[in-house]
Design a protein around this motif. Structure first.
Motif, short mmCIF file in Angstrom:
data_model
loop_
_atom_site.label_atom_id
_atom_site.label_comp_id
_atom_site.label_asym_id
_atom_site.label_seq_id
_atom_site.Cartn_x
_atom_site.Cartn_y
_atom_site.Cartn_z
N THR A 100 -40.69 69.49 48.91
CA THR A 100 -39.47 70.11 49.46
C THR A 100 -38.86 71.09 48.46
O THR A 100 -38.26 72.09 48.86
N THR A 101 -39.01 70.83 47.16
CA THR A 101 -38.50 71.76 46.15
C THR A 101 -39.28 73.06 46.19
O THR A 101 -38.70 74.15 46.12
N LYS A 104 -38.32 75.18 48.95
CA LYS A 104 -36.91 75.56 48.86
C LYS A 104 -36.08 74.96 50.00
O LYS A 104 -35.24 75.62 50.60
N LYS A 105 -36.35 73.69 50.28
CA LYS A 105 -35.58 72.96 51.29
C LYS A 105 -34.36 72.35 50.63
O LYS A 105 -34.38 71.97 49.46
N ASP A 106 -33.29 72.23 51.38
CA ASP A 106 -32.04 71.69 50.86
C ASP A 106 -32.06 70.17 51.00
O ASP A 106 -31.94 69.62 52.09
N ASP A 109 -30.10 65.80 45.20
CA ASP A 109 -30.70 65.90 43.87
C ASP A 109 -31.69 64.78 43.58
O ASP A 109 -32.66 64.98 42.88
#
Length: 123
Positions: A100-101, A104-106, A109
């Motif tokens: 997901t990083t 670029k998915k929200d 943290d």
């Protein structure tokens, strides 16, 4: 002891009845009360469908990954297992976080939570 859910009330109308009732209401041929009586659909059901509160959207929470992205993630995990690399719950969550990083998915943290993982593994 296992509980078995038994529906308490039998639905006496179909989706076709709801569609016809809503169409007649929108065409100003009938009021909601008249359509409810004629098509045997509860007034609350007609109100909810007309206001868009239910019946028009998908159930459940919003998904982070698309079907294609999710199937690729499953492919990666299965490939790791095919090469005899043990994959634990935390490994799956770490792989999902990295995926997901990169996309670029929200996400939070700390990455996908346990509820995501257990929902993902049931599929």
């Amino acid at each position: 002891m296992v509980r078995n859910y038994v529906r308490k009330r039998v639905q006496t109308y179909s989706n076709v009845d709801i569609g016809e009732a809503i169409k007649s209401i929108k065409d100003d041929k009938m009021t909601i009360n008249e359509a409810s009586a004629k098509y045997n659909v509860p007034i609350s059901t007609l109100y909810n469908r007309l206001s868009g509160h239910n019946g028009s959207s998908l159930r459940g929470g919003t998904t982070i990954l698309s079907k294609e992205e999710e199937s690729h993630l499953v492919y990666v995990i299965k490939t790791m297992q095919d090469y005899n690399h043990p994959v634990s719950n935390s490994n799956v969550r770490t792989i999902a976080r990295r995926c997901t990083t990169e996309l670029k998915k929200d996400i939070p943290d700390n990455g996908p939570g346990k509820d995501w993982f257990y929902g993902f593994m049931r599929r």
